[in-house]
Scaffold this motif. Structure first.
Motif, PDB file in Angstrom:
ATOM      1  N   TYR A  70      45.087  35.577  36.983  1.00  0.00           N
ATOM      2  CA  TYR A  70      45.343  34.906  38.259  1.00  0.00           C
ATOM      3  C   TYR A  70      46.171  33.657  37.992  1.00  0.00           C
ATOM      4  O   TYR A  70      46.293  33.198  36.848  1.00  0.00           O
ATOM      5  CB  TYR A  70      44.034  34.566  38.977  1.00  0.00           C
ATOM      6  CG  TYR A  70      43.057  33.777  38.135  1.00  0.00           C
ATOM      7  CD1 TYR A  70      43.109  32.393  38.075  1.00  0.00           C
ATOM      8  CD2 TYR A  70      42.082  34.438  37.382  1.00  0.00           C
ATOM      9  CE1 TYR A  70      42.222  31.680  37.290  1.00  0.00           C
ATOM     10  CE2 TYR A  70      41.194  33.727  36.597  1.00  0.00           C
ATOM     11  CZ  TYR A  70      41.265  32.350  36.558  1.00  0.00           C
ATOM     12  OH  TYR A  70      40.385  31.643  35.775  1.00  0.00           O
ATOM     13  N   LYS A  71      46.760  33.114  39.046  1.00  0.00           N
ATOM     14  CA  LYS A  71      47.555  31.889  38.920  1.00  0.00           C
ATOM     15  C   LYS A  71      46.678  30.794  38.336  1.00  0.00           C
ATOM     16  O   LYS A  71      45.563  30.577  38.794  1.00  0.00           O
ATOM     17  CB  LYS A  71      48.077  31.437  40.278  1.00  0.00           C
ATOM     18  CG  LYS A  71      49.141  32.304  40.856  1.00  0.00           C
ATOM     19  CD  LYS A  71      49.579  31.731  42.200  1.00  0.00           C
ATOM     20  CE  LYS A  71      50.331  32.751  42.999  1.00  0.00           C
ATOM     21  NZ  LYS A  71      50.622  32.280  44.353  1.00  0.00           N
ATOM     22  N   SER A  73      45.437  30.796  35.257  1.00  0.00           N
ATOM     23  CA  SER A  73      44.691  31.273  34.074  1.00  0.00           C
ATOM     24  C   SER A  73      45.586  31.175  32.850  1.00  0.00           C
ATOM     25  O   SER A  73      46.812  31.063  32.958  1.00  0.00           O
ATOM     26  CB  SER A  73      44.211  32.713  34.280  1.00  0.00           C
ATOM     27  OG  SER A  73      45.310  33.606  34.320  1.00  0.00           O
ATOM     28  N   SER A  86      45.672  34.973  43.611  1.00  0.00           N
ATOM     29  CA  SER A  86      44.849  33.770  43.496  1.00  0.00           C
ATOM     30  C   SER A  86      43.598  34.104  42.687  1.00  0.00           C
ATOM     31  O   SER A  86      43.301  35.281  42.429  1.00  0.00           O
ATOM     32  CB  SER A  86      44.444  33.280  44.885  1.00  0.00           C
ATOM     33  OG  SER A  86      43.521  34.189  45.466  1.00  0.00           O
ATOM     34  N   LYS A  87      42.866  33.083  42.324  1.00  0.00           N
ATOM     35  CA  LYS A  87      41.640  33.301  41.561  1.00  0.00           C
ATOM     36  C   LYS A  87      40.644  34.111  42.390  1.00  0.00           C
ATOM     37  O   LYS A  87      39.970  34.998  41.861  1.00  0.00           O
ATOM     38  CB  LYS A  87      41.025  31.970  41.133  1.00  0.00           C
ATOM     39  CG  LYS A  87      39.827  32.146  40.221  1.00  0.00           C
ATOM     40  CD  LYS A  87      39.360  30.830  39.639  1.00  0.00           C
ATOM     41  CE  LYS A  87      38.209  31.068  38.662  1.00  0.00           C
ATOM     42  NZ  LYS A  87      37.797  29.825  37.994  1.00  0.00           N
ATOM     43  N   GLU A  88      40.564  33.842  43.680  1.00  0.00           N
ATOM     44  CA  GLU A  88      39.622  34.575  44.531  1.00  0.00           C
ATOM     45  C   GLU A  88      40.037  36.045  44.683  1.00  0.00           C
ATOM     46  O   GLU A  88      39.196  36.951  44.659  1.00  0.00           O
ATOM     47  CB  GLU A  88      39.490  33.900  45.902  1.00  0.00           C
ATOM     48  CG  GLU A  88      38.282  34.332  46.683  1.00  0.00           C
ATOM     49  CD  GLU A  88      36.968  34.319  45.880  1.00  0.00           C
ATOM     50  OE1 GLU A  88      36.230  35.317  45.952  1.00  0.00           O
ATOM     51  OE2 GLU A  88      36.679  33.338  45.165  1.00  0.00           O
ATOM     52  N   ALA A  90      41.709  37.715  42.456  1.00  0.00           N
ATOM     53  CA  ALA A  90      41.421  38.298  41.143  1.00  0.00           C
ATOM     54  C   ALA A  90      39.933  38.588  41.004  1.00  0.00           C
ATOM     55  O   ALA A  90      39.548  39.638  40.470  1.00  0.00           O
ATOM     56  CB  ALA A  90      41.885  37.351  40.039  1.00  0.00           C
ATOM     57  N   ARG A  91      39.093  37.686  41.493  1.00  0.00           N
ATOM     58  CA  ARG A  91      37.639  37.895  41.410  1.00  0.00           C
ATOM     59  C   ARG A  91      37.220  39.144  42.197  1.00  0.00           C
ATOM     60  O   ARG A  91      36.416  39.933  41.725  1.00  0.00           O
ATOM     61  CB  ARG A  91      36.893  36.668  41.937  1.00  0.00           C
ATOM     62  CG  ARG A  91      35.384  36.774  41.771  1.00  0.00           C
ATOM     63  CD  ARG A  91      34.656  35.554  42.322  1.00  0.00           C
ATOM     64  NE  ARG A  91      35.099  34.294  41.764  1.00  0.00           N
ATOM     65  CZ  ARG A  91      34.716  33.817  40.578  1.00  0.00           C
ATOM     66  NH1 ARG A  91      33.881  34.505  39.831  1.00  0.00           N
ATOM     67  NH2 ARG A  91      35.173  32.653  40.149  1.00  0.00           N
ATOM     68  N   TRP A  94      38.351  42.151  40.237  1.00  0.00           N
ATOM     69  CA  TRP A  94      37.471  42.229  39.063  1.00  0.00           C
ATOM     70  C   TRP A  94      36.173  42.935  39.426  1.00  0.00           C
ATOM     71  O   TRP A  94      35.728  43.846  38.720  1.00  0.00           O
ATOM     72  CB  TRP A  94      37.229  40.812  38.585  1.00  0.00           C
ATOM     73  CG  TRP A  94      36.397  40.578  37.374  1.00  0.00           C
ATOM     74  CD1 TRP A  94      36.441  41.235  36.175  1.00  0.00           C
ATOM     75  CD2 TRP A  94      35.408  39.566  37.206  1.00  0.00           C
ATOM     76  NE1 TRP A  94      35.549  40.680  35.284  1.00  0.00           N
ATOM     77  CE2 TRP A  94      34.908  39.647  35.900  1.00  0.00           C
ATOM     78  CE3 TRP A  94      34.914  38.566  38.040  1.00  0.00           C
ATOM     79  CZ2 TRP A  94      33.921  38.793  35.421  1.00  0.00           C
ATOM     80  CZ3 TRP A  94      33.949  37.705  37.559  1.00  0.00           C
ATOM     81  CH2 TRP A  94      33.456  37.833  36.255  1.00  0.00           C
ATOM     82  N   GLU A 161      34.236  35.936  32.315  1.00  0.00           N
ATOM     83  CA  GLU A 161      35.411  35.132  32.608  1.00  0.00           C
ATOM     84  C   GLU A 161      35.749  34.311  31.373  1.00  0.00           C
ATOM     85  O   GLU A 161      34.860  33.779  30.704  1.00  0.00           O
ATOM     86  CB  GLU A 161      35.151  34.193  33.784  1.00  0.00           C
ATOM     87  CG  GLU A 161      36.365  33.381  34.177  1.00  0.00           C
ATOM     88  CD  GLU A 161      36.152  32.505  35.401  1.00  0.00           C
ATOM     89  OE1 GLU A 161      37.112  31.798  35.763  1.00  0.00           O
ATOM     90  OE2 GLU A 161      35.063  32.515  35.978  1.00  0.00           O
ATOM     91  N   GLY A 165      41.391  34.704  32.008  1.00  0.00           N
ATOM     92  CA  GLY A 165      41.157  35.358  33.291  1.00  0.00           C
ATOM     93  C   GLY A 165      39.825  36.085  33.272  1.00  0.00           C
ATOM     94  O   GLY A 165      38.905  35.716  32.536  1.00  0.00           O
ATOM     95  N   PHE A 166      39.752  37.122  34.084  1.00  0.00           N
ATOM     96  CA  PHE A 166      38.525  37.919  34.182  1.00  0.00           C
ATOM     97  C   PHE A 166      38.675  39.158  33.294  1.00  0.00           C
ATOM     98  O   PHE A 166      39.737  39.794  33.310  1.00  0.00           O
ATOM     99  CB  PHE A 166      38.265  38.339  35.620  1.00  0.00           C
ATOM    100  CG  PHE A 166      38.040  37.179  36.549  1.00  0.00           C
ATOM    101  CD1 PHE A 166      36.894  36.401  36.457  1.00  0.00           C
ATOM    102  CD2 PHE A 166      38.967  36.864  37.538  1.00  0.00           C
ATOM    103  CE1 PHE A 166      36.671  35.343  37.318  1.00  0.00           C
ATOM    104  CE2 PHE A 166      38.754  35.807  38.402  1.00  0.00           C
ATOM    105  CZ  PHE A 166      37.608  35.038  38.295  1.00  0.00           C
TER     106      PHE A 166
END
Length: 173
Positions: A70-71, A73, A86-88, A90-91, A94, A161, A165-166
């Motif tokens: 994600y951006k 990471s 975004s991280k969200e 990506a989550r 994941w 994590e 990243g994840f």
């Protein structure tokens, strides 16, 4: 038609007896009981993929992994990776991919389809296992990644994590 069959049967019995053989036994009706079809085995049982800590932590082990970057990471800093999520986002991806892996999806296909690892297909020795890494005492791995991998028994899958990243990690059997 029935008389022809009966005649053939009588002739066959008579011929067998005349030639010194025993007459054939008529087929038994209980021999015709159908055997039940064997159940088709599942490729895996999701319960077998739940993380189980090994009795001893191995010094070296082999894993496959899926990286969801994600951006922001560490992986996004690699110019070979074009990260737009975004991280969200990506989550959520994941969690979705982890659920697929736990429900016995083909892990190789998941690696090819979802992993952002630019090196997932580079090791010609292990082309059959995309996303393959060997964790050794001399290897440099993110500590969270390494601890997660070492905490798995062969065949188990878990997620973690890290700075990059994840990850979804599957320990090779």
């Amino acid at each position: 038609m029935r008389s022809v069959r009966l005649g053939c049967l009588v002739f066959g019995v008579a011929l067998g007896v005349a030639c010194g053989g025993n007459p054939p036994e008529p087929p038994k009706t209980e021999d015709k009981v159908a055997t039940p079809a064997k159940p088709v085995p599942k490729p895996c049982d999701p319960k077998d993929l739940i993380p189980v800590k090994p009795e001893t932590v191995p010094e070296s082990l082999e894993v496959q992994h899926i990286l969801i970057a994600y951006k922001g990471s560490g992986a996004a800093k690699n110019p070979q990776i074009k990260v737009t999520r975004s991280k969200e986002e990506a989550r959520r991806l994941w969690e979705k991919v982890f659920e697929e892996a736990r429900n016995c999806a083909d892990f190789n296909k998941l690696v090819i389809q979802y992993s952002d690892d630019p090196f997932k297909m580079n090791d010609s020795k292990y082309n059959a296992f995309p996303g393959f890494y060997e964790i050794t005492p001399k290897g440099v791995f993110d500590e969270n990644f390494k601890k997660c991998a070492q905490g798995l028994s062969p065949g188990n899958i878990d997620k973690v994590e890290s700075y990059y990243g994840f990850h979804i990690i599957r320990r090779k059997a």
